[in-house]
Scaffold this motif. Structure first.
Motif, PDB file in Angstrom:
ATOM      1  N   LEU A 120       0.822  -1.217   0.000  1.00 12.30           N
ATOM      2  CA  LEU A 120       0.000   0.000   0.000  1.00 12.30           C
ATOM      3  C   LEU A 120       0.856   1.268   0.000  1.00 12.30           C
ATOM      4  O   LEU A 120       0.557   2.228  -0.709  1.00 12.30           O
ATOM      5  CB  LEU A 120      -0.939   0.007   1.207  1.00 12.30           C
ATOM      6  CG  LEU A 120      -2.017  -1.068   1.233  1.00 12.30           C
ATOM      7  CD1 LEU A 120      -2.731  -1.075   2.582  1.00 12.30           C
ATOM      8  CD2 LEU A 120      -3.011  -0.879   0.094  1.00 12.30           C
ATOM      9  N   ILE A 152      -9.351  -4.050   3.361  1.00 17.19           N
ATOM     10  CA  ILE A 152      -8.316  -3.600   2.409  1.00 17.19           C
ATOM     11  C   ILE A 152      -7.569  -4.819   1.861  1.00 17.19           C
ATOM     12  O   ILE A 152      -7.275  -4.901   0.663  1.00 17.19           O
ATOM     13  CB  ILE A 152      -7.321  -2.627   3.087  1.00 17.19           C
ATOM     14  CG1 ILE A 152      -8.003  -1.307   3.396  1.00 17.19           C
ATOM     15  CG2 ILE A 152      -6.080  -2.414   2.230  1.00 17.19           C
ATOM     16  CD1 ILE A 152      -8.246  -0.404   2.219  1.00 17.19           C
ATOM     17  N   PRO A 197      -6.099  -1.424  -4.124  1.00 15.66           N
ATOM     18  CA  PRO A 197      -6.667  -0.270  -3.424  1.00 15.66           C
ATOM     19  C   PRO A 197      -5.634   0.813  -3.157  1.00 15.66           C
ATOM     20  O   PRO A 197      -4.471   0.532  -2.880  1.00 15.66           O
ATOM     21  CB  PRO A 197      -7.193  -0.873  -2.122  1.00 15.66           C
ATOM     22  CG  PRO A 197      -6.381  -2.110  -1.912  1.00 15.66           C
ATOM     23  CD  PRO A 197      -6.094  -2.627  -3.293  1.00 15.66           C
ATOM     24  N   ASP A 198      -6.105   2.056  -3.263  1.00 12.78           N
ATOM     25  CA  ASP A 198      -5.263   3.218  -2.987  1.00 12.78           C
ATOM     26  C   ASP A 198      -6.149   4.310  -2.394  1.00 12.78           C
ATOM     27  O   ASP A 198      -7.367   4.322  -2.594  1.00 12.78           O
ATOM     28  CB  ASP A 198      -4.590   3.706  -4.268  1.00 12.78           C
ATOM     29  CG  ASP A 198      -3.417   4.647  -4.018  1.00 12.78           C
ATOM     30  OD1 ASP A 198      -3.002   4.806  -2.847  1.00 12.78           O
ATOM     31  OD2 ASP A 198      -2.914   5.227  -4.988  1.00 12.78           O
ATOM     32  N   VAL A 199      -5.535   5.235  -1.695  1.00 14.89           N
ATOM     33  CA  VAL A 199      -6.255   6.363  -1.122  1.00 14.89           C
ATOM     34  C   VAL A 199      -6.550   7.360  -2.243  1.00 14.89           C
ATOM     35  O   VAL A 199      -5.655   7.750  -2.991  1.00 14.89           O
ATOM     36  CB  VAL A 199      -5.418   7.038  -0.017  1.00 14.89           C
ATOM     37  CG1 VAL A 199      -6.142   8.242   0.552  1.00 14.89           C
ATOM     38  CG2 VAL A 199      -5.099   6.046   1.087  1.00 14.89           C
ATOM     39  N   PHE A 244     -10.434   4.885   0.488  1.00 12.07           N
ATOM     40  CA  PHE A 244      -9.730   3.932  -0.361  1.00 12.07           C
ATOM     41  C   PHE A 244     -10.662   3.497  -1.481  1.00 12.07           C
ATOM     42  O   PHE A 244     -11.869   3.349  -1.274  1.00 12.07           O
ATOM     43  CB  PHE A 244      -9.328   2.674   0.430  1.00 12.07           C
ATOM     44  CG  PHE A 244      -8.088   2.818   1.238  1.00 12.07           C
ATOM     45  CD1 PHE A 244      -6.861   2.389   0.744  1.00 12.07           C
ATOM     46  CD2 PHE A 244      -8.130   3.366   2.509  1.00 12.07           C
ATOM     47  CE1 PHE A 244      -5.705   2.501   1.497  1.00 12.07           C
ATOM     48  CE2 PHE A 244      -6.981   3.482   3.279  1.00 12.07           C
ATOM     49  CZ  PHE A 244      -5.760   3.053   2.768  1.00 12.07           C
TER      50      PHE A 244
END
Length: 191
Positions: free
Chosen positions: A23, A56, A66-68, A80
């Protein structure tokens, strides 16, 4: 209340460390998605919430990357979203929801988008959120993703999905019971 298959089980410490590395690397490579946000604050939030961390991990394990993509100052939550270039591989070939799944008499898919999202503890993107995501990159250029369908459309047996073609976002409709190898869904999680 969302039902999750997690049942409160925490991830093994080794997996947590590995997930944070993945992440963090993705966060650093894609700063344009979350300008002004600091990874250490995001990681602290995740460390203090095993259930969200588990979700997540589910997003990652099913190919969502997934990413912010934002921060909600009113609720003090990081947002996210699945940022895989194409619809997550581990979430394709699903119909829209449980009712659609039950309506199929033959050749039923293994699950539905709404069902999987619930099990993972995430939400399907709304049409508006899907369009906002497309401002951060070009997603679903070869695939498509189910999006949360308004009740009036769903009551008529339909569901909506989106993709990126010809330089723009398209939102289409289909029977909710349909499923295709190139259609999955993207999720959103607030932490």
């Amino acid at each position: 209340m969302k039902k999750t298959i997690n049942n409160g089980t925490a991830l093994p410490q080794e997996r947590i460390l590995e997930l944070f590395q993945v992440l963090h690397t993705r966060f650093e490579k894609n700063m344009d998605r979350h300008q002004g946000l600091e990874w250490c604050k995001i990681q602290t939030k995740l460390e203090n919430n095993n259930e969200k961390l588990w979700s997540i991990n589910e997003m990652e394990e099913t190919g969502g990357e997934p990413d912010v993509i934002g921060y909600d100052a009113k609720t003090d939550e990081f947002i996210f979203c699945d940022c895989a270039t194409e619809s997550p591989k581990g979430r394709r070939s699903v119909c829209y929801d449980h009712d659609a799944l039950e309506s199929r008499k033959e050749h039923k898919p293994k699950n539905s988008a709404v069902g999987m999202a619930s099990e993972m503890g995430i939400e399907l993107l709304t049409e508006e959120q899907y369009r906002e995501l497309q401002q951060l990159g070009k997603f679903d250029t070869k695939t498509s993703s189910w999006v949360a369908t308004p009740a009036d459309i769903r009551e008529l047996g339909g569901a909506i999905f989106g993709d990126w073609r010809f330089g723009r976002v398209f939102i289409y409709h289909n029977g909710a019971e349909s499923y295709y190898g190139a259609r999955g869904f993207r999720g959103l999680l607030r932490v």
